[in-house]
Scaffold this active site. Structure first.
Site, short mmCIF file in Angstrom:
data_model
loop_
_atom_site.label_atom_id
_atom_site.label_comp_id
_atom_site.label_asym_id
_atom_site.label_seq_id
_atom_site.Cartn_x
_atom_site.Cartn_y
_atom_site.Cartn_z
N HIS A 33 0.84 -1.21 0.00
CA HIS A 33 0.00 0.00 0.00
C HIS A 33 0.87 1.25 0.00
CE1 HIS A 33 -3.86 2.05 0.87
NE2 HIS A 33 -3.15 2.86 1.64
N MET A 37 0.51 11.55 -1.08
CA MET A 37 -0.13 12.75 -0.52
C MET A 37 0.45 14.01 -1.17
SD MET A 37 0.09 11.69 3.48
CE MET A 37 -0.45 10.07 4.01
N MET A 68 -4.12 10.38 -2.31
CA MET A 68 -4.72 11.42 -1.49
C MET A 68 -4.30 12.76 -2.10
SD MET A 68 -4.07 9.70 2.23
CE MET A 68 -2.84 8.55 1.58
N GLY A 142 -3.77 11.42 5.99
CA GLY A 142 -2.62 12.33 6.02
C GLY A 142 -1.48 11.83 6.87
N PHE A 143 -1.78 10.95 7.84
CA PHE A 143 -0.72 10.53 8.75
C PHE A 143 -0.92 9.08 9.21
CE2 PHE A 143 0.87 14.78 9.07
CZ PHE A 143 -0.27 15.57 8.91
N GLY A 144 0.17 8.40 9.46
CA GLY A 144 0.08 7.07 10.08
C GLY A 144 0.03 7.22 11.59
N GLY A 145 -0.24 6.11 12.27
CA GLY A 145 -0.17 6.08 13.73
C GLY A 145 -1.28 6.80 14.45
N ASP A 175 -8.40 1.39 6.24
CA ASP A 175 -7.11 2.05 6.27
C ASP A 175 -7.00 3.06 7.41
OD1 ASP A 175 -5.40 3.96 3.65
OD2 ASP A 175 -4.72 3.09 5.54
N GLY A 176 -6.15 2.67 8.41
CA GLY A 176 -5.90 3.62 9.49
C GLY A 176 -6.21 3.02 10.85
N GLY A 197 0.04 0.24 8.70
CA GLY A 197 1.34 0.89 8.54
C GLY A 197 2.14 0.79 9.82
N SER A 198 1.77 1.61 10.80
CA SER A 198 2.57 1.66 12.05
C SER A 198 2.51 0.34 12.81
CB SER A 198 2.09 2.81 12.94
OG SER A 198 0.69 2.74 13.11
C1 DX5 Z 1 -3.23 7.69 6.20
C2 DX5 Z 1 -2.91 6.55 5.26
C3 DX5 Z 1 -2.88 5.22 5.92
C4 DX5 Z 1 -1.85 5.16 6.99
C5 DX5 Z 1 -2.14 3.96 7.85
O1 DX5 Z 1 -3.59 8.80 5.45
O2 DX5 Z 1 -3.88 6.47 4.24
O3 DX5 Z 1 -2.60 4.18 4.97
O4 DX5 Z 1 -0.57 5.05 6.44
O5 DX5 Z 1 -1.33 4.11 8.91
P1 DX5 Z 1 -1.55 3.36 10.29
O6 DX5 Z 1 -1.79 1.90 9.92
O7 DX5 Z 1 -0.25 3.62 10.98
O8 DX5 Z 1 -2.74 3.98 10.94
ZN ZN Z 2 -3.68 4.62 2.72
#
Ligand code: DX5
Ligand code: ZN
Length: 216
Positions: A33, A37, A68, A142-145, A175-176, A197-198
């Site tokens: 994935h 952004m 995004m 916009g952000f992971g974690g 996702d997220g 992700g995280s």
């Molecule tokens: C956020 C991304 C997600 C993000 C997921 O905008 O679309 O894919 O990387 O991150 P985690 O799994 O860390 O919440």
């Molecule tokens: Zn994503």
């Protein structure tokens, strides 16, 4: 059916991206994935075409590209040419979504539409039959974690019913904030693909986490 797992490289080690891609290649992951952004559609800038092109050279899994960005029509062909197998555009970024979906398919990629946490599933009523996948954001993009948004469970249930009522084989991707706890509940509600992700990349053994998500 076992979960499909799509590790998000947004949380990977960009000083050793090849190592992380090799880990994914050797893992039970189904997709890779990519969170693209533009700093306009979302308040962050990540990476673009060059990263996808380089990863494509060594990737052994399909590339699942999450755009995004504003005006995604301009970038469908370049991302498919760079190696994307799945292109996800945001409903909120498309003025003519049906045309955009047809454009993605015309380049031979799978067409996926993403909904932000505030966007109701109902907006897809008249296009669900054209989609290969719907990506539900369970965090604000916009952000992971970030923290998982609980209302996502309700949206999965609604979307699963919409897809089944349309006799569609459209997949549901989430996702997220995905981990073992949220992932299990999401699958029980009818989700198919878990993006993480995280949860994957912060772990001692990311490959084990991927296998754990597969066997939820
Ligand atoms: C956020 C991304 C997600 C993000 C997921 O905008 O679309 O894919 O990387 O991150 P985690 O799994 O860390 O919440
Ligand atoms: Zn994503």
């Amino acid at each position: 059916m076992r979960a499909l797992v799509a590790p998000s490289i947004l949380s990977a080690d960009f000083n050793n991206l090849g190592k992380d891609i090799e880990m994914i290649n050797q893992s039970e992951a189904d997709y890779i994935h990519f969170d693209v952004m533009d700093g306009v559609f979302v308040p962050n800038i990540s990476f673009g075409i060059p990263v996808i092109e380089h990863v494509k050279k060594i990737a052994k899994k399909p590339l699942d590209v999450h755009l995004m960005i504003v005006d995604p029509d301009k970038f469908i062909e370049p991302f498919v040419n760079a190696g994307a197998s799945i292109i996800t555009v945001h409903y909120e970024a498309c003025r003519h979504l049906h045309r955009t979906v047809q454009l993605i398919k015309s380049f031979g990629a799978k067409a996926s539409v993403c909904l932000n946490p505030h966007t109701p599933v109902a907006v897809l009523e008249d296009i669900i039959g054209d989609l290969d996948m719907v990506l539900l954001m369970s965090v604000n993009p916009g952000f992971g974690g970030q923290k998982f948004i609980e209302n996502t469970y309700r949206k999965v249930t609604q979307l699963r019913k919409m897809i089944d009522d349309a006799n569609s084989d459209c997949k549901i991707e989430i996702d997220g904030g995905v981990n073992y706890e949220t992932g299990k509940k999401l699958l029980d509600k009818g989700a198919d693909v878990l993006v993480a992700g995280s949860f994957v990349f912060s772990a001692e053994n990311p490959k084990e986490i991927i296998s754990g998500l597969k066997s939820l």
